[in-house]
Design an enzyme around this catalytic site. Sequence first.
Site, PDB file in Angstrom:
ATOM      1  N   HIS A 103      -7.724  -3.691  -3.823  1.00 30.66           N
ATOM      2  CA  HIS A 103      -6.613  -3.130  -3.058  1.00 30.66           C
ATOM      3  C   HIS A 103      -6.503  -3.876  -1.721  1.00 30.66           C
ATOM      4  CE1 HIS A 103      -3.725   0.091  -2.282  1.00 30.66           C
ATOM      5  NE2 HIS A 103      -4.133   0.066  -1.026  1.00 30.66           N
ATOM      6  N   CYS A 147       0.843  -1.189   0.000  1.00 30.14           N
ATOM      7  CA  CYS A 147       0.000   0.000   0.000  1.00 30.14           C
ATOM      8  C   CYS A 147       0.892   1.257   0.000  1.00 30.14           C
ATOM      9  CB  CYS A 147      -0.959  -0.037   1.189  1.00 30.14           C
ATOM     10  SG  CYS A 147      -2.231   1.230   1.167  1.00 30.14           S
ATOM     11  N   ASP A 183      -8.743  -2.978  -8.061  1.00 28.33           N
ATOM     12  CA  ASP A 183      -8.363  -1.895  -7.155  1.00 28.33           C
ATOM     13  C   ASP A 183      -9.004  -0.605  -7.636  1.00 28.33           C
ATOM     14  OD1 ASP A 183      -7.048   0.127  -5.687  1.00 28.33           O
ATOM     15  OD2 ASP A 183      -5.212  -1.062  -5.532  1.00 28.33           O
TER      16      ASP A 183
END
Length: 288
Positions: free
Chosen positions: A257, A168, A225
């Site tokens: 994600h 991330c 995502d």
Amino acid sequence: MDDAFISRDSLTVPPLSRRGFVMTSLMSGLTLATTRVEAQAIRTDAAGIEAGEVKVPAADGPMPAYRAVPEGAGPFPVVLVVEEIFGVHDYIKDICRRLAKAGYCAVAPELYARQGDLSTMTDAQTIVREVISKTPDAQWIADLDAAAAWAVSAAKGDGARLAVMGWCRGGRAAWLYDAHRHDLKAAVAWYGQLGGERTPIQPRTAGDVVTEINAPLLALYGGADAGIPVAMVEEARDRAKAAGKSVELVIYPEAPHGFHADYRPSYRKAAAEDGWNRALAFLKAHGV
């Protein structure tokens, strides 16, 4: 360090001598800032490895970090583990243990320790606004450099075999650190943001540096995502390759994600396991 600003790769490190660390130790358990799904969270034991919280000497004092390394004399290849926005919590610690089980000296410094106490924060937007946006890129880059040096001097690490792996926000960091560190052997970016706002303390996006990376980079992204379009990642890969850089891109079409985050509903077991196996193979293929 004195109060003068220090330039590092065109970034500005603010004076830290009077700030100190808000977080002087790592949080226990999982972050409070996201829904947890305890039943699926992976828990790796410490058999055959040495693992625990450590203090890494940084420019302005001891920085809390987590280290896991195989038992034995070493030296072992080093992987710098870069957290999500939620801090070095149990998920990141477990990743370090997984890497140690695979033969690595894994070090995860708490890169946001100066900006806020992540162990008390329950809202992701607050973390982004109050901590992430206020952390200079040059600061955490210097902290990763300090962690790498500490791994070699005090944690049985081999400085000639150095890699970075991030998730991330840490995936963004993997791109930027690859562009910073000329002796890096490999980088792995798990769904790291390529765009975003540019500010005086965060002057470049990951997308800005794709043509400047030094080490081969493995990019692992989710096709579902919502915040990182596949076309953006493919364009970044193509620009990197046009500049003679090595980027291996893997897209998991159905993965959202955070598909590796086994403590969250976003976890996708097949994609996470395939990505992990690819990451380990990638490190070994590039000398780490």
